[in-house]
Design a protein around this motif. Sequence first.
Motif, mmCIF file in Angstrom:
data_model
loop_
_atom_site.group_PDB
_atom_site.id
_atom_site.type_symbol
_atom_site.label_atom_id
_atom_site.label_comp_id
_atom_site.label_asym_id
_atom_site.label_seq_id
_atom_site.Cartn_x
_atom_site.Cartn_y
_atom_site.Cartn_z
ATOM 1 N N MET A 73 0.816 -1.215 0.000
ATOM 2 C CA MET A 73 0.000 0.000 0.000
ATOM 3 C C MET A 73 0.851 1.267 0.000
ATOM 4 N N VAL A 74 1.883 1.277 0.825
ATOM 5 C CA VAL A 74 2.667 2.510 0.990
ATOM 6 C C VAL A 74 3.856 2.573 0.031
ATOM 7 N N GLY A 75 4.173 1.441 -0.616
ATOM 8 C CA GLY A 75 5.336 1.426 -1.490
ATOM 9 C C GLY A 75 5.250 2.406 -2.635
ATOM 10 N N ARG A 76 4.025 2.771 -3.039
ATOM 11 C CA ARG A 76 3.858 3.698 -4.156
ATOM 12 C C ARG A 76 4.428 5.081 -3.835
ATOM 13 N N ALA A 77 4.609 5.375 -2.548
ATOM 14 C CA ALA A 77 5.146 6.679 -2.159
ATOM 15 C C ALA A 77 6.647 6.761 -2.357
ATOM 16 N N PHE A 78 7.301 5.634 -2.633
ATOM 17 C CA PHE A 78 8.762 5.623 -2.715
ATOM 18 C C PHE A 78 9.268 5.047 -4.034
ATOM 19 N N THR A 79 8.452 5.131 -5.061
ATOM 20 C CA THR A 79 8.874 4.644 -6.366
ATOM 21 C C THR A 79 9.969 5.561 -6.922
ATOM 22 N N PRO A 80 10.799 5.051 -7.850
ATOM 23 C CA PRO A 80 11.799 5.922 -8.478
ATOM 24 C C PRO A 80 11.190 7.179 -9.085
ATOM 25 N N ARG A 81 9.982 7.076 -9.639
ATOM 26 C CA ARG A 81 9.344 8.255 -10.227
ATOM 27 C C ARG A 81 9.031 9.298 -9.167
ATOM 28 N N ARG A 179 -5.243 7.213 3.216
ATOM 29 C CA ARG A 179 -6.546 7.152 3.877
ATOM 30 C C ARG A 179 -7.586 6.520 2.971
ATOM 31 N N GLU A 180 -7.448 6.783 1.688
ATOM 32 C CA GLU A 180 -8.443 6.279 0.736
ATOM 33 C C GLU A 180 -8.138 4.857 0.268
ATOM 34 N N SER A 181 -6.943 4.337 0.604
ATOM 35 C CA SER A 181 -6.538 3.017 0.113
ATOM 36 C C SER A 181 -6.950 1.885 1.038
ATOM 37 N N GLY A 182 -7.541 2.226 2.173
ATOM 38 C CA GLY A 182 -7.997 1.185 3.076
ATOM 39 C C GLY A 182 -7.296 1.147 4.409
ATOM 40 N N LEU A 183 -6.288 2.014 4.615
ATOM 41 C CA LEU A 183 -5.632 2.065 5.919
ATOM 42 C C LEU A 183 -6.564 2.688 6.949
#
Length: 358
Positions: A73-81, A179-183
């Motif tokens: 869920m949170v990995g998208r915050a640390f992508t190379p992009r 918050r919107e992803s289900g956490l």
Amino acid sequence: MAVFSNPARRDRRQTSSVFITSHALVDEVLTTHDVFSSDEIRYSASEVPHRDNPVLHSMSAMDPPRHHELRRMVGRAFTPRTVDDLTPSIEACALDLLDRLTPASDFVAEFAHPLPIATLAALLGVSDARRADFVRWTDVITSFFGQPEARPDFVTAVAELRDYLLTVPAADGIIAGLRESGLSPDEVVDFAALLLINGHETTKTLLVNTVLCLAGHPAALAELRTDAGHISGTIEEVLRLRPSAGGTDRFTTRAGTLGGQPFAAGERVVVSMAAANRDPAVFSEPNTFDIRRSPNPHLSFGHGIHFCLGAHLARRQAAVALRTMLDRLPGRWTVDDVVTRDSPVGTDVLSLRLTWSR
């Protein structure tokens, strides 16, 4: 060499703890999560005085399957992009801070501390109006290790952080997306606290240690000035020689043996990345600062399922900061007035002055 000839031993101060120093055994502990768990609350046989710290409820203190679910869920915050998108603001902040830095400045307070704070604020969607509060919450939460006298400020900081994070506008930063992803609200706060401690402290200490290493090795600094291609290697060697966190804990889920040392269920296993990173079985001339060292399999960001999620971002901030410092702070660097404090995971540098030749 004594530390490596006896790489698994009882801590003399706490006989219920096993202390691990060799690279191979540290790596084994970090990668064998079914035996050496990060879940202190669940597995520790001893009292946990800081059990209400949100970090102990975050994914860094969880085992699969929930750990894997949260990390996805949170990995998208640390992508190379994402890191690439943040890089221009990191560089702009570094340049602004360096423009105001003088030889009389406290390098920690006026550069190493505010740079990662600004990066995390941008990542989380913290407004400029709340930046001062964000800094205060970070300082209080990261300095809390269960001490009774620090608890009131800690409780207040966590409550204020919770109230703020749960009202971040939907368009701002990653928190609204989480918050919107289900956490759940508690999971959002736990993740933010993890970012505050690991994301801020790791990078701040990396920046400080980079200065300490290069001030102490003027030949390496001079080489960097002629070949910036060694910046990445320099960052990795700083991480190896002076890791941001000297060690970490795991908790045994069952009885067993490690490096010839028996352990029972519920025991604390303290792994020393600082020692593992100087293991002569892995690193030639392990006490030498070598910006050309390759390979460099240090364990400063951990290994296994709990490998530091923000490692790429920390490396990018350090590389950008070092590049701008080489440009703005000429000549040899000298460090003075270093103030330190011992912590459970090493020695923190609280302040220092950095001078350079014009």
